[in-house]
Design a protein around this motif. Structure first.
Motif, PDB file in Angstrom:
ATOM      1  N   UNK A 177       0.821  -1.215   0.000  1.00  0.00           N
ATOM      2  CA  UNK A 177       0.000   0.000   0.000  1.00  0.00           C
ATOM      3  C   UNK A 177       0.853   1.264   0.000  1.00  0.00           C
ATOM      4  N   UNK A 178       2.140   1.131  -0.273  1.00  0.00           N
ATOM      5  CA  UNK A 178       3.030   2.283  -0.275  1.00  0.00           C
ATOM      6  C   UNK A 178       3.732   2.383  -1.623  1.00  0.00           C
ATOM      7  N   UNK A 179       4.214   3.589  -1.908  1.00  0.00           N
ATOM      8  CA  UNK A 179       4.853   3.870  -3.187  1.00  0.00           C
ATOM      9  C   UNK A 179       6.352   4.112  -3.004  1.00  0.00           C
ATOM     10  N   UNK A 180       7.051   4.122  -4.125  1.00  0.00           N
ATOM     11  CA  UNK A 180       8.475   4.458  -4.083  1.00  0.00           C
ATOM     12  C   UNK A 180       8.680   5.874  -3.555  1.00  0.00           C
ATOM     13  N   UNK A 181       7.783   6.766  -3.918  1.00  0.00           N
ATOM     14  CA  UNK A 181       7.907   8.154  -3.467  1.00  0.00           C
ATOM     15  C   UNK A 181       7.792   8.250  -1.945  1.00  0.00           C
ATOM     16  N   UNK A 182       6.869   7.482  -1.356  1.00  0.00           N
ATOM     17  CA  UNK A 182       6.701   7.505   0.103  1.00  0.00           C
ATOM     18  C   UNK A 182       7.924   6.945   0.811  1.00  0.00           C
ATOM     19  N   UNK A 183       8.474   5.865   0.294  1.00  0.00           N
ATOM     20  CA  UNK A 183       9.671   5.291   0.915  1.00  0.00           C
ATOM     21  C   UNK A 183      10.870   6.210   0.720  1.00  0.00           C
ATOM     22  N   UNK A 184      10.960   6.845  -0.438  1.00  0.00           N
ATOM     23  CA  UNK A 184      12.056   7.792  -0.683  1.00  0.00           C
ATOM     24  C   UNK A 184      12.011   8.941   0.321  1.00  0.00           C
ATOM     25  N   UNK A 185      10.818   9.467   0.561  1.00  0.00           N
ATOM     26  CA  UNK A 185      10.669  10.564   1.518  1.00  0.00           C
ATOM     27  C   UNK A 185      11.058  10.121   2.919  1.00  0.00           C
ATOM     28  N   UNK A 190      19.847   6.856  -1.280  1.00  0.00           N
ATOM     29  CA  UNK A 190      18.432   6.609  -1.000  1.00  0.00           C
ATOM     30  C   UNK A 190      17.747   6.038  -2.238  1.00  0.00           C
ATOM     31  N   UNK A 191      18.031   6.595  -3.396  1.00  0.00           N
ATOM     32  CA  UNK A 191      17.402   6.116  -4.635  1.00  0.00           C
ATOM     33  C   UNK A 191      17.771   4.660  -4.912  1.00  0.00           C
ATOM     34  N   UNK A 192      19.039   4.298  -4.696  1.00  0.00           N
ATOM     35  CA  UNK A 192      19.470   2.911  -4.906  1.00  0.00           C
ATOM     36  C   UNK A 192      18.796   1.978  -3.908  1.00  0.00           C
ATOM     37  N   UNK A 193      18.697   2.415  -2.672  1.00  0.00           N
ATOM     38  CA  UNK A 193      18.072   1.590  -1.637  1.00  0.00           C
ATOM     39  C   UNK A 193      16.601   1.333  -1.960  1.00  0.00           C
ATOM     40  N   UNK A 229      15.155   1.360  -4.924  1.00  0.00           N
ATOM     41  CA  UNK A 229      15.069   0.447  -6.067  1.00  0.00           C
ATOM     42  C   UNK A 229      15.349  -0.996  -5.643  1.00  0.00           C
ATOM     43  N   UNK A 230      16.362  -1.179  -4.816  1.00  0.00           N
ATOM     44  CA  UNK A 230      16.710  -2.531  -4.352  1.00  0.00           C
ATOM     45  C   UNK A 230      15.586  -3.122  -3.510  1.00  0.00           C
ATOM     46  N   UNK A 231      14.976  -2.294  -2.665  1.00  0.00           N
ATOM     47  CA  UNK A 231      13.919  -2.803  -1.802  1.00  0.00           C
ATOM     48  C   UNK A 231      12.712  -3.241  -2.627  1.00  0.00           C
TER      49      UNK A 231
END
Length: 429
Positions: A226-234, A412-415, A417-419
């Motif tokens: 239920x979460x997005x890449x943008x939310x995890x990036x933030x 952060x961006x690499x992390x 993507x890997x996750x």
């Protein structure tokens, strides 16, 4: 951590073995006689101390039901699940099992656990549970386990360490920014010997409660994120800011004291974790454990129902049990009775059932935990869906990437993507 890695390896290898199993019995037999001779197998993980508690509880159970013989066995946690995997493949699980939340969806979806609903109220009393705690063991609308104990996400603080270093106590329930400021002030007062805390963005549970504050869970009932890449990036970008300000203990220092945490090693004044970790911290801190205190974690949005009660462990009955009624009576005794509460105390967590809790003599730390869970009632929401199969591996990947972010070995961006790549692989298994 070793327990986690072995556990998830077992889950992955068991997936094929557990698929395609048959269904549950139709329900309680109308001709069940509790005085007829019956033998049940009970399995749990633990050590000799816990085994002694179970033997004492079984003896008390037999005072009520002398004709129900209970044969109990126990193993260490990884070996316990390795054996269950083999038994599941042959549909020969023990009648009653101590159960871990991480495995509940897998075993439930493969119809290896008894549907308890027909037994609730008749063989298993429910008046000691709240609606929320009863819902903990529900998978896809079916009750397949009952919680023995509960715990909640919490902030542990070390008031003794704060007193020595000149830091001020954490008020609890502040904003995340205010918590970061507080950690910075403690770190400054500590002069290089004490830090305010550990980077909170290394734990998936802290990400989870920020999502829940906005009406989301990590995963929905179908197991979709239920979460997005943008939310995890933030979220992870916020951790970079806190680390950059020097408020938290350096990751390299944490690795030096592992397997203890920075809090357990007496280096940080706060730690966000499950409230049942208190006993472990007390053991690590020794004489300084008298300063252990609990406070509400930071909150993303005022009035949010972001916290919830999670089971420390559960009890379940195998769908293949030939004596489900007798097994239900045993489960009722183990999760509800004051007699069992007197025997186990808080060895299996803070009791989920109020009738079970009534028999427990709480030690000072357990009383603090109970007081804490009472204090956060306004923040307690419905528990999220039972963890997806492979959740342990997901949690561990999140932790590993948080560690790498702390070491500066990934961006952060690499992390992110890997996750998401790992998440996709696990959820498609």
């Amino acid at each position: 951590m070793k327990r986690f890695k072995i556990t998830m390896a077992v889950v992955a290898s068991a997936a094929l073995l557990l698929s395609g199993c048959g269904g549950d019995p139709a329900g309680p037999r109308s001709d069940f006689d509790p005085n007829a001779p019956v033998t049940l197998d009970l399995a749990f993980w633990g050590n000799d101390t816990r085994a002694g508690f179970y033997q004492s509880a079984i003896a008390k159970f037999n005072e009520k039901y002398p004709n129900i013989t209970v044969n109990s066995t126990f193993l260490a946690f990884p070996e316990f699940w390795e054996k269950r995997q083999i038994e599941a493949a042959g549909r020969d699980l023990p009648d009653v099992m101590q159960f871990d939340y991480a495995y509940l969806r897998q075993y439930s979806q493969n119809r290896l656990l008894l549907d308890l609903k027909p037994y609730l109220g008749k063989y298993i009393k429910t008046d000691g549970f709240t609606e929320s705690t009863l819902g903990i063991g529900v998978v896809n609308g079916v009750t397949t386990a009952l919680p023995v104990g509960t715990n909640a996400w919490a902030m542990f603080t070390n008031t003794a360490l704060l007193g020595k270093s000149g830091g001020t106590p954490y008020a609890g329930g502040t904003s995340w920014d205010e918590y970061a400021t507080w950690m910075g002030s403690v770190t400054k007062a500590g002069g290089g010997a004490v830090w305010g805390g550990t980077d909170p963005t290394g734990r998936i549970q802290n990400f989870e409660i920020t999502l829940r504050a906005n009406g989301k869970n990590l995963f929905d009932d179908a197991g979709a994120p239920q979460f997005t890449k943008a939310e995890l990036t933030a979220f992870w970008s916020g951790g970079a800011q806190v680390r950059g300000a020097g408020a938290t203990i350096p990751t390299k220092r944490l690795l030096e004291v592992a397997p203890k945490s920075g809090f357990g090693a007496g280096l940080t004044a706060s730690e966000l974790t499950w409230d049942n970790f208190g006993a472990g911290y007390a053991g690590d801190l020794g004489a300084d454990a008298s300063g252990l205190a609990l406070a509400a974690p930071p909150v993303t949005k005022a009035g949010a129902k972001d916290l919830y009660l999670k089971p420390s462990m559960l009890h379940a009955i195998a769908a293949n049990s030939e004596h489900p009624e007798a097994a239900a009576l045993l489960v009722d005794f183990l999760v509800n009775s004051q007699e069992a509460g007197e025997v186990f105390g808080t060895n299996r967590g803070l009791p989920a059932s109020s009738t079970h809790l009534a028999g427990v003599k709480l030690d000072p730390l357990s009383q603090k935990i109970l007081d804490y869970e009472t204090s956060i009632k306004d923040r307690l929401g419905q528990a999220p869906p039972v963890p997806v199969v492979g959740y342990g591996s997901i949690e561990e990947k999140f932790r590993q990437l948080g560690e790498e972010l702390g070491l500066g070995t990934v961006t952060v961006e690499q992390a992110v993507d890997q996750f998401f790549s790992e998440l996709d692989t696990i959820l498609k298994k």
